[in-house]
Write an enzyme that holds these catalytic residues in place. Structure first.
Site, PDB file in Angstrom:
ATOM      1  N   GLY A  19       0.813  -1.216   0.000  1.00 29.59           N
ATOM      2  CA  GLY A  19       0.000   0.000   0.000  1.00 29.59           C
ATOM      3  C   GLY A  19       0.841   1.257   0.000  1.00 29.59           C
ATOM      4  O   GLY A  19       0.539   2.223   0.712  1.00 29.59           O
ATOM      5  N   GLY A  25       1.160   5.156   3.214  1.00 31.21           N
ATOM      6  CA  GLY A  25       2.223   4.302   2.706  1.00 31.21           C
ATOM      7  C   GLY A  25       3.210   5.053   1.838  1.00 31.21           C
ATOM      8  O   GLY A  25       4.427   4.883   1.958  1.00 31.21           O
ATOM      9  N   TYR A 184     -14.950  -3.037   9.249  1.00 30.54           N
ATOM     10  CA  TYR A 184     -13.643  -2.391   9.186  1.00 30.54           C
ATOM     11  C   TYR A 184     -13.008  -2.370  10.577  1.00 30.54           C
ATOM     12  O   TYR A 184     -11.828  -2.715  10.746  1.00 30.54           O
ATOM     13  CB  TYR A 184     -13.772  -0.969   8.640  1.00 30.54           C
ATOM     14  CG  TYR A 184     -12.467  -0.223   8.592  1.00 30.54           C
ATOM     15  CD1 TYR A 184     -11.532  -0.488   7.591  1.00 30.54           C
ATOM     16  CD2 TYR A 184     -12.140   0.731   9.553  1.00 30.54           C
ATOM     17  CE1 TYR A 184     -10.316   0.179   7.550  1.00 30.54           C
ATOM     18  CE2 TYR A 184     -10.926   1.397   9.518  1.00 30.54           C
ATOM     19  CZ  TYR A 184     -10.027   1.126   8.520  1.00 30.54           C
ATOM     20  OH  TYR A 184      -8.816   1.781   8.493  1.00 30.54           O
TER      21      TYR A 184
END
Length: 297
Positions: A19, A25, A184
């Site tokens: 990522g 990232g 999530y």
């Protein structure tokens, strides 16, 4: 960001990060390569990854290496292939950063029949870490750092082992985003539990583990989930920190002495903090490990 510690430095180390083509990232990758780290970036899109790699090489200290590895983090076969590619191309791996993440508003299944948010956020780092662990042990000291979230506190019931496919969770009637948000949160809880459990299992191997909360960060996350998700994220951006600020703790964990004497901990703003009660449930963490092992075959 952080003044480099003399006894441990990321300079010259080989760092693998998932990522890394956007958001936290990318911000972390830029900072790490400017400090002299050699990078391997794992991405899904070859064209985008090549462009980012060129940007990173321009920032690199001492012409550090920047390699591109292609994988779909929702596919276990793809993760196994990229792990083999990494092992074939590099004889050393000092730091693995599990940063790739996603959230799906509607329930979708991966090619392996796994609910997608769970597949990308939890099973992908679980699988990639276990596949690369033996190579990392050869470094003498290595680190596994995983991006978690304050959102783990949404999973007040802990991991719903009776609903791992999230069929019940996504059918929650309270609002269109309710089940997705809870899922999530559950995957971010899994990140913290995984960090603690893998830290225990790798104790004495020379590999330290950590996870961290980047805070509420303004990135492109959750932009492909329809108008309501985009609206929610646009409102949240008003209260968000930059990707660079969100990456500070990640870079600090990679480039400081912190992880040479600690493992399995959860961090926020460059200090260890106590996660939710559910995240500290050791029996649930063991069960999560066993269930995950079954899910990856």
């Amino acid at each position: 960001m952080h003044t480099r510690d003399e006894s441990w430095t990321v300079e010259g180390k080989y760092v693998m990060i998932t990522g890394a083509t956007s958001g936290i990232g990318l911000a972390a990758a830029k900072e790490l390569v400017s400090r002299g780290a050699n990078l391997g970036i794992v991405a899904r899109n070859q064209t985008k990854a090549n462009k980012v790699a060129a940007e990173l090489r321009a920032l690199a200290k001492h012409e550090a290496t920047v390699d591109v590895f292609i994988a779909d983090m929702a596919s276990q076969a793809s993760i196994r292939e990229v792990a083999t590619d990494i092992l074939n191309r590099w004889s050393r791996l000092d730091i693995l950063i599990n940063n790739a993440g996603a959230m799906y508003v509607t329930r979708k299944l991966s090619i392996d029949g796994i609910e997608m948010t769970w597949a990308v956020n939890h099973l992908a780092p679980y699988l990639l870490t276990t596949l690369l662990a033996d190579r990392m042990k050869e470094s003498g000291h290595a680190r596994v750092i995983t991006t978690a979230s304050h959102g783990h506190k949404m999973a007040k019931r802990g991991i719903r082992f009776d609903d791992l496919s999230a069929e019940k969770l996504y059918s929650f009637p309270q609002n269109v985003m309710g089940g997705a948000n809870l899922r999530y949160g559950e995957t971010k809880l899994a990140n913290i539990m995984f960090t603690a459990e893998v830290g225990k299992r790798l104790e004495g191997s020379g590999i330290s583990t950590a996870c961290y909360d980047p805070g509420l960060v303004s990135t492109n996350f959750n932009q492909d989930n329809g108008w309501l998700a985009r609206l929610t994220m646009s409102v949240m951006k008003r209260f968000s920190r930059t990707a660079e600020k969100g990456a500070e703790t990640l870079v600090w964990l990679a480039d400081s002495d912190e992880m040479t004497s600690a493992t399995g901990l959860y961090y926020k703003d460059k200090q260890s903090v106590v996660p939710s009660e559910q995240a500290r449930d050791e029996k649930a963490a063991e069960r999560l490990w066993e269930v995950s092992a079954a899910q990856i075959g």
